[in-house]
Write an enzyme that holds these catalytic residues in place. Sequence first.
Site, PDB file in Angstrom:
ATOM      1  N   SER A 146      -2.962  33.413  67.500  1.00 51.15           N
ATOM      2  CA  SER A 146      -1.789  34.263  67.328  1.00 51.15           C
ATOM      3  C   SER A 146      -1.184  34.056  65.934  1.00 51.15           C
ATOM      4  CB  SER A 146      -0.786  33.962  68.442  1.00 51.15           C
ATOM      5  OG  SER A 146       0.284  34.871  68.435  1.00 51.15           O
ATOM      6  N   ASP A 376      -4.220  43.919  73.011  1.00 49.11           N
ATOM      7  CA  ASP A 376      -3.231  42.880  72.710  1.00 49.11           C
ATOM      8  C   ASP A 376      -1.827  43.480  72.617  1.00 49.11           C
ATOM      9  OD1 ASP A 376      -1.747  40.732  71.565  1.00 49.11           O
ATOM     10  OD2 ASP A 376      -3.581  39.946  70.654  1.00 49.11           O
ATOM     11  N   HIS A 404      -3.776  38.219  75.249  1.00 48.45           N
ATOM     12  CA  HIS A 404      -3.450  37.469  74.041  1.00 48.45           C
ATOM     13  C   HIS A 404      -3.733  35.977  74.173  1.00 48.45           C
ATOM     14  CE1 HIS A 404      -1.426  37.059  70.176  1.00 48.45           C
ATOM     15  NE2 HIS A 404      -0.696  36.075  70.665  1.00 48.45           N
TER      16      HIS A 404
END
Length: 430
Positions: A146, A376, A404
């Site tokens: 991320s 996502d 995610h």
Amino acid sequence: MTGTVTYTIPGMHVREHLVDVPLDWSDPAHGTIQLFARELTAPTRKDEDLPCLVYLQGGPGGKGPRPLDRSGWIGQALRTHRVVMVDQRGTGRSTRIDARRMSAFATAQEGADFLTCFRADSIVADHEYLRKTVFDGTRWSTLGQSYGGFLTLTYLSRAPEGLSACYVTGGLPGLEPSAAEVYGRTYPRVEAKNEAFYRRYPQHVEHVGRIADRLSEGDVRLPDGDVLTVRRLQSLGIDLGMKPGHERLHWLLDEAFNGNELSVAFLHQVLTRTSYSDNPLFAALQESIYGHGAGATAWAAQTERARHPQFAQDARPLLFTGEMIYPWMFREIAELRPFQGAVELLAAREKWPPLYDLDRLAANEVPVVAAVYHDDMYVDAGLQLDTASRVGNILTWVTNEYEHDGIGDERVFARLTELMQDAGGGITGA
């Protein structure tokens, strides 16, 4: 360097490092803070000269994982590497930034100046210092989850000589960061996640509406005394982009009422999930991670929300919001109130240091493999693929099999490792 501790937990030998780093890398005279890192090895290989894989945690404001065992990607990596987990500056056991610390500043400007020292450029400088002073200056690999992917591209822009290979999961940022564009793309994806949630649990359409109606009557307080508002309830949707997020939200809502009143258990859980007590920097710096060059971030999530009336507090079905931070949070959430003046100044800031060097990224020679999650909710797949087309020596794996948090499935890191090997592996040598 101020200390090293070693011990063994099941399946992992741990070495802890605590080092002093400048608060402001552009002016070390401003003093130092402490940076904490945890180094893991397989117990039988703790004395071997193994290459390092450093985990770039999500965030902003993310501390390194606290592993309970060597399952998942950690276990895979320990077969061949030392795994280094750093608590990003301001988090965990690195000098922690919280409400108490922010309350100590005499002015909002002092607080804002302080927070600007906790962006990606400073985090990368911390890692380079750690690599050179604790790990003998040898190149290491990174695994960026991320926001860790954002850090990866800043690292490749500023110090590619420190990297042998980079793995990214759900985190290639746009190379001309724009908070407005990010949230313009985000709201439709969050709406789609809401639709999927209500299709799976249609009983919650009425149930969530009932909760919102009760909150609209007022005087529902969380255990810390904060008033629970409808918009704070909506912020629980930040979890909808994770694979078990729909189920976590379902079970929370399932026990919301005790008779005609909201249950104590529900209110305690809502407080835990929405207080930001464990990661206030996530809220304080969320839009600042898109500050790059000229232009203010200007509360982009709030501005964009006004263009989507389906997210209104009186709309039904009530839609949950996602990874959006709003100015009201710094008035209504106790742990964030001391940040309010500083973050208002950050939102209005017109000039930011650049995060990415486009020429250097285009000429990149460090091998990069990236998992792009097609659906996502947090990091737009279109932006990720545009970035991949402009970074040298990168391979992408696009999949809609994962959300995610796909890094939690050991197949993701295994696939990225396979792609890296097929491409010839990373750079070797110092």
